[in-house]
Design a protein around this motif. Structure first.
Motif, short mmCIF file in Angstrom:
data_model
loop_
_atom_site.label_atom_id
_atom_site.label_comp_id
_atom_site.label_asym_id
_atom_site.label_seq_id
_atom_site.Cartn_x
_atom_site.Cartn_y
_atom_site.Cartn_z
N ASP A 161 -3.02 4.95 20.72
CA ASP A 161 -3.49 6.02 21.63
C ASP A 161 -2.37 6.68 22.43
OD1 ASP A 161 -6.20 5.86 20.92
OD2 ASP A 161 -6.53 4.19 22.30
N VAL A 162 -1.13 6.52 22.01
CA VAL A 162 0.00 7.16 22.68
C VAL A 162 0.69 8.10 21.70
CG1 VAL A 162 2.19 6.81 23.89
CG2 VAL A 162 0.34 5.15 24.17
N ALA A 163 1.03 9.30 22.17
CA ALA A 163 1.81 10.23 21.35
C ALA A 163 3.25 9.73 21.26
CB ALA A 163 1.78 11.62 21.97
N VAL A 164 3.76 9.66 20.04
CA VAL A 164 5.15 9.24 19.82
C VAL A 164 5.84 10.33 19.01
CG1 VAL A 164 6.70 7.48 18.91
CG2 VAL A 164 4.44 6.81 19.76
N PHE A 165 6.90 10.90 19.58
CA PHE A 165 7.68 11.91 18.89
C PHE A 165 8.99 11.28 18.42
CE2 PHE A 165 4.80 14.24 21.56
CZ PHE A 165 4.46 15.36 20.81
N PRO A 166 9.47 11.65 17.24
CA PRO A 166 10.75 11.11 16.79
C PRO A 166 11.83 11.28 17.85
CG PRO A 166 9.70 12.34 15.01
CD PRO A 166 8.88 12.59 16.25
N GLY A 167 12.55 10.21 18.12
CA GLY A 167 13.59 10.25 19.13
C GLY A 167 13.15 9.80 20.50
N ASP A 168 11.82 9.72 20.76
CA ASP A 168 11.36 9.12 22.01
C ASP A 168 11.93 7.71 22.12
OD1 ASP A 168 9.90 11.29 22.88
OD2 ASP A 168 7.96 10.49 22.28
N ILE A 169 12.13 7.26 23.34
CA ILE A 169 12.73 5.94 23.53
C ILE A 169 11.64 4.88 23.66
CG2 ILE A 169 14.31 4.55 24.91
CD1 ILE A 169 15.57 6.93 23.35
N MET A 170 11.70 3.91 22.78
CA MET A 170 10.75 2.81 22.77
C MET A 170 11.35 1.62 23.51
SD MET A 170 8.51 4.36 20.88
CE MET A 170 7.32 3.01 20.74
N VAL A 171 10.56 1.03 24.39
CA VAL A 171 10.98 -0.20 25.07
C VAL A 171 9.85 -1.21 24.97
CG1 VAL A 171 11.78 -1.24 27.23
CG2 VAL A 171 12.38 1.14 26.71
N GLY A 172 10.19 -2.38 24.49
CA GLY A 172 9.21 -3.46 24.42
C GLY A 172 9.74 -4.70 25.12
N ASP A 173 8.85 -5.42 25.79
CA ASP A 173 9.23 -6.71 26.35
C ASP A 173 8.26 -7.76 25.82
OD1 ASP A 173 6.91 -6.33 27.87
OD2 ASP A 173 7.97 -5.99 29.75
N ASP A 174 8.18 -8.90 26.47
CA ASP A 174 7.31 -9.95 25.96
C ASP A 174 5.84 -9.70 26.26
OD1 ASP A 174 9.40 -11.27 24.79
OD2 ASP A 174 9.57 -12.85 26.31
N ASP A 175 5.52 -8.59 26.94
CA ASP A 175 4.14 -8.20 27.19
C ASP A 175 3.68 -7.08 26.27
OD1 ASP A 175 3.75 -10.03 29.25
OD2 ASP A 175 4.34 -8.62 30.81
N SER A 176 4.43 -5.99 26.23
CA SER A 176 3.92 -4.79 25.56
C SER A 176 5.04 -3.81 25.25
CB SER A 176 2.84 -4.13 26.44
OG SER A 176 3.35 -3.87 27.74
N VAL A 177 4.64 -2.60 24.82
CA VAL A 177 5.58 -1.55 24.40
C VAL A 177 5.24 -0.26 25.12
CG1 VAL A 177 6.51 -0.23 22.46
CG2 VAL A 177 5.79 -2.61 22.11
N ILE A 178 6.27 0.46 25.55
CA ILE A 178 6.08 1.74 26.21
C ILE A 178 6.92 2.81 25.53
CG2 ILE A 178 7.92 1.47 27.93
CD1 ILE A 178 5.84 2.59 30.01
N VAL A 179 6.46 4.06 25.64
CA VAL A 179 7.14 5.21 25.04
C VAL A 179 7.67 6.09 26.17
CG1 VAL A 179 6.92 7.16 23.45
CG2 VAL A 179 5.49 5.12 23.13
#
Length: 236
Positions: A161-179
């Motif tokens: 349910d999140v828009a992801v555009f090529p080149g957006d910065i992905m960050v994930g930790d031991d809980d979840s992922v954000i864009v």
């Protein structure tokens, strides 16, 4: 991406990044119903390289499609840039796998910074043991061809349910992922580092028995003075 920004994002939580983005009116940046296959104790950080799946149609998705060297799923694994995160739109459907351990091993060996799907992985226990951060909804043994057709590479997608555009910065930790939108990644990283320093100070004070009133948020100016002193002592 900016190496300094990458380094900063390696040391902050997804929760803190959520707050920084919320301040800018971005409320829907955390990928929903996706979690680590196995926690790594370190962040995943990298620009998004995307793969889009669509519903499979039986006459187009027999096993022999994998013989095609340009099959989008295989091509995504072989062209995802070093340091990038492969993000897959599997339509939030984990009933068939987005990929398995052999493909994710190949992605790892090519220098991929991580992999995210809003579907599932087959061979999930093996993927969890690899030295690459991997995030999915749940394990899924059926081949992707059962329900998904890989159709497009490095285009805008939806993932959890999140828009992801090529080149957006992905960050994930031991809980979840954000864009993080690419154009504000540097400033978000700077703010998150500052927020993390203050939150660490707050945590220390709370463990010492202090009230959160006036401390979190810092409505009592004396706490900012104490924070400045704490930063000097702790090199923050």
């Amino acid at each position: 991406m900016n190496p300094a920004t990458r380094e900063k994002l390696m040391g902050v939580s997804v929760a803190t990044l959520c707050s920084a983005l919320f301040k800018r009116g971005l409320r829907n940046q955390t990928i929903q119903d996706v979690r680590p296959v196995q926690p790594k104790g370190r962040n995943m950080v990298g620009p998004a390289f995307t793969l889009r799946y669509m519903p499979a149609r039986e006459d187009r998705n027999a096993m022999n499609v994998f013989r095609n060297p340009k099959h989008p799923q295989r091509l995504a694994i072989e062209t995802c840039p070093d340091g990038a995160v492969l993000v897959m739109d599997s339509r939030k459907d984990p009933r068939a796998a987005s990929a398995g351990d052999i493909l994710i091993t190949r992605l790892m060996m090519r220098g991929g910074a991580g992999v995210v799907t809003d579907g599932g992985f087959r061979d999930a226990m093996t993927i969890g043991g690899l030295d690459i951060p991997a995030y999915h909804h749940r394990p899924s043994s059926p081949t992707n061809l059962t329900l998904h057709e890989a159709i497009d590479i490095n285009v805008p997608i939806g993932c959890g349910d999140v828009a992801v555009f090529p080149g957006d910065i992905m960050v994930g930790d031991d809980d979840s992922v954000i864009v993080i939108p690419a154009e504000i990644a540097d400033e978000i990283a700077d703010e998150a580092v500052e927020m993390t320093a203050y939150e660490d100070f707050v945590t220390e004070r709370v463990k010492q028995g202090h009230t959160i009133i006036g401390l979190y948020p810092a409505t009592d100016e004396s706490n900012l003075t104490l924070f400045a002193e704490w930063r000097k002592v702790n090199g923050r």
